[in-house]
Design a protein around this motif. Structure first.
Motif, mmCIF file in Angstrom:
data_model
loop_
_atom_site.group_PDB
_atom_site.id
_atom_site.type_symbol
_atom_site.label_atom_id
_atom_site.label_comp_id
_atom_site.label_asym_id
_atom_site.label_seq_id
_atom_site.Cartn_x
_atom_site.Cartn_y
_atom_site.Cartn_z
ATOM 1 N N HIS A 1 -76.702 -72.189 -11.770
ATOM 2 C CA HIS A 1 -78.219 -71.983 -11.405
ATOM 3 C C HIS A 1 -78.885 -72.192 -12.954
ATOM 4 O O HIS A 1 -80.039 -71.675 -12.898
ATOM 5 C CB HIS A 1 -78.184 -70.496 -10.918
ATOM 6 N N GLY A 2 -77.876 -72.524 -13.819
ATOM 7 C CA GLY A 2 -78.504 -72.655 -15.070
ATOM 8 C C GLY A 2 -79.156 -71.700 -15.898
ATOM 9 O O GLY A 2 -80.050 -71.772 -16.776
ATOM 10 N N LEU A 3 -78.402 -70.429 -15.609
ATOM 11 C CA LEU A 3 -78.833 -69.138 -16.303
ATOM 12 C C LEU A 3 -77.766 -68.756 -17.394
ATOM 13 O O LEU A 3 -76.585 -68.946 -17.084
ATOM 14 C CB LEU A 3 -78.750 -68.071 -15.243
ATOM 15 N N ALA A 4 -78.216 -68.489 -18.508
ATOM 16 C CA ALA A 4 -77.459 -68.559 -19.769
ATOM 17 C C ALA A 4 -77.199 -66.885 -20.010
ATOM 18 O O ALA A 4 -77.701 -66.265 -20.888
ATOM 19 C CB ALA A 4 -77.984 -68.792 -21.062
ATOM 20 N N LEU A 5 -76.494 -66.311 -18.850
ATOM 21 C CA LEU A 5 -76.063 -64.828 -19.062
ATOM 22 C C LEU A 5 -74.597 -64.691 -19.271
ATOM 23 O O LEU A 5 -73.848 -65.286 -18.841
ATOM 24 C CB LEU A 5 -76.566 -64.292 -17.729
ATOM 25 N N LYS A 6 -74.367 -63.610 -20.038
ATOM 26 C CA LYS A 6 -73.086 -63.372 -20.435
ATOM 27 C C LYS A 6 -72.525 -62.428 -18.912
ATOM 28 O O LYS A 6 -73.392 -61.564 -18.301
ATOM 29 C CB LYS A 6 -72.881 -62.321 -21.444
ATOM 30 N N VAL A 7 -71.244 -62.535 -18.544
ATOM 31 C CA VAL A 7 -70.577 -61.729 -17.361
ATOM 32 C C VAL A 7 -69.593 -60.757 -18.181
ATOM 33 O O VAL A 7 -68.719 -61.546 -19.032
ATOM 34 C CB VAL A 7 -70.094 -62.543 -16.422
ATOM 35 N N LEU A 8 -69.611 -59.598 -18.428
ATOM 36 C CA LEU A 8 -68.463 -58.810 -19.259
ATOM 37 C C LEU A 8 -68.041 -57.655 -18.420
ATOM 38 O O LEU A 8 -68.740 -57.415 -17.434
ATOM 39 C CB LEU A 8 -69.498 -58.385 -20.446
ATOM 40 N N HIS A 9 -66.916 -57.333 -18.807
ATOM 41 C CA HIS A 9 -66.338 -56.063 -18.053
ATOM 42 C C HIS A 9 -67.068 -54.656 -18.858
ATOM 43 O O HIS A 9 -67.379 -54.979 -20.109
ATOM 44 C CB HIS A 9 -64.766 -56.000 -18.536
ATOM 45 N N PRO A 10 -67.099 -53.681 -17.965
ATOM 46 C CA PRO A 10 -67.839 -52.681 -18.677
ATOM 47 C C PRO A 10 -67.160 -51.981 -20.244
ATOM 48 O O PRO A 10 -67.978 -51.642 -20.811
ATOM 49 C CB PRO A 10 -67.745 -51.440 -17.625
ATOM 50 N N VAL A 11 -65.783 -52.365 -20.101
ATOM 51 C CA VAL A 11 -65.357 -51.841 -21.412
ATOM 52 C C VAL A 11 -65.623 -52.773 -22.506
ATOM 53 O O VAL A 11 -65.765 -52.121 -23.612
ATOM 54 C CB VAL A 11 -63.756 -51.888 -21.264
ATOM 55 N N GLU A 12 -65.997 -54.148 -22.405
ATOM 56 C CA GLU A 12 -66.474 -54.831 -23.218
ATOM 57 C C GLU A 12 -68.125 -54.390 -23.587
ATOM 58 O O GLU A 12 -68.185 -54.678 -24.845
ATOM 59 C CB GLU A 12 -66.440 -56.441 -22.653
ATOM 60 N N LEU A 13 -68.830 -54.103 -22.773
ATOM 61 C CA LEU A 13 -70.007 -53.444 -23.079
ATOM 62 C C LEU A 13 -69.775 -52.194 -23.973
ATOM 63 O O LEU A 13 -70.738 -52.127 -24.991
ATOM 64 C CB LEU A 13 -70.760 -53.098 -21.761
ATOM 65 N N LEU A 14 -69.066 -51.283 -23.408
ATOM 66 C CA LEU A 14 -68.933 -50.090 -24.411
ATOM 67 C C LEU A 14 -68.456 -50.491 -25.856
ATOM 68 O O LEU A 14 -68.920 -50.144 -26.870
ATOM 69 C CB LEU A 14 -67.609 -49.446 -23.654
ATOM 70 N N ALA A 15 -67.389 -51.547 -26.068
ATOM 71 C CA ALA A 15 -66.832 -51.837 -27.464
ATOM 72 C C ALA A 15 -68.169 -52.550 -28.003
ATOM 73 O O ALA A 15 -68.343 -52.369 -29.080
ATOM 74 C CB ALA A 15 -66.084 -53.022 -27.158
ATOM 75 N N GLU A 16 -68.942 -53.442 -27.279
ATOM 76 C CA GLU A 16 -70.454 -54.014 -28.061
ATOM 77 C C GLU A 16 -71.253 -52.839 -28.600
ATOM 78 O O GLU A 16 -71.574 -52.769 -29.679
ATOM 79 C CB GLU A 16 -70.982 -54.821 -27.316
ATOM 80 N N SER A 17 -71.295 -51.739 -27.704
ATOM 81 C CA SER A 17 -72.181 -50.703 -28.275
ATOM 82 C C SER A 17 -71.606 -50.044 -29.163
ATOM 83 O O SER A 17 -72.277 -49.616 -30.271
ATOM 84 C CB SER A 17 -72.518 -49.845 -27.034
ATOM 85 N N TYR A 18 -70.235 -49.743 -29.527
ATOM 86 C CA TYR A 18 -69.782 -49.075 -30.575
ATOM 87 C C TYR A 18 -69.901 -50.316 -31.699
ATOM 88 O O TYR A 18 -70.083 -49.525 -32.901
ATOM 89 C CB TYR A 18 -68.558 -48.775 -30.542
ATOM 90 N N GLY A 19 -69.661 -51.457 -31.874
ATOM 91 C CA GLY A 19 -69.842 -52.086 -32.708
ATOM 92 C C GLY A 19 -71.017 -52.317 -33.355
ATOM 93 O O GLY A 19 -71.211 -52.545 -34.693
ATOM 94 N N LYS A 20 -72.231 -51.925 -32.546
ATOM 95 C CA LYS A 20 -73.627 -52.078 -33.020
ATOM 96 C C LYS A 20 -73.821 -50.915 -33.875
ATOM 97 O O LYS A 20 -74.826 -50.858 -34.867
ATOM 98 C CB LYS A 20 -74.480 -52.303 -31.813
ATOM 99 N N GLY A 21 -72.934 -50.084 -33.865
ATOM 100 C CA GLY A 21 -73.459 -48.723 -34.587
ATOM 101 C C GLY A 21 -72.704 -48.769 -36.046
ATOM 102 O O GLY A 21 -72.744 -47.739 -36.666
ATOM 103 N N GLU A 22 -71.922 -49.655 -36.169
ATOM 104 C CA GLU A 22 -71.198 -49.744 -37.524
ATOM 105 C C GLU A 22 -72.152 -50.283 -38.688
ATOM 106 O O GLU A 22 -72.847 -50.700 -38.853
ATOM 107 C CB GLU A 22 -69.890 -50.753 -37.441
#
Length: 83
Positions: free
Chosen positions: A62-83
């Motif tokens: 469909h030409g959509l540039a969205l990420k598909v992530l596992h919920p744990v990957e989302l959690l890891a990203e959120s922790y990484g942003k706090g560094e």
């Protein structure tokens, strides 16, 4: 975070369904991707590996540039942003 309409509906990728019934699988997937598109999100989360592959395929079709992530990957990203 926003839950899409019909979040509990299948993406059409269960087991080998998308291999043996590709056309029907794509119709199911198209409906799912349309519901994703309507949310306006940039990331789709799923804990199912088969759904992750199917959703990534649908987003690309469909030409959509969205990420598909596992919920744990989302959690890891959120922790990484706090560094």
């Amino acid at each position: 975070m926003e839950e899409m309409a019909e979040a509990d509906r299948c993406c059409g990728g269960g087991g080998t369904f998308n291999i043996f019934h590709y056309q029907l699988s794509m119709k199911i997937l198209d409906r799912k991707i349309e519901n994703v598109r309507k949310t306006g999100v940039s990331i789709v989360a799923t804990s199912c590996p088969a759904c992750r592959i199917q959703l990534a395929h649908g987003l690309k079709r469909h030409g959509l540039a969205l990420k598909v992530l596992h919920p744990v990957e989302l959690l890891a990203e959120s922790y990484g942003k706090g560094e």
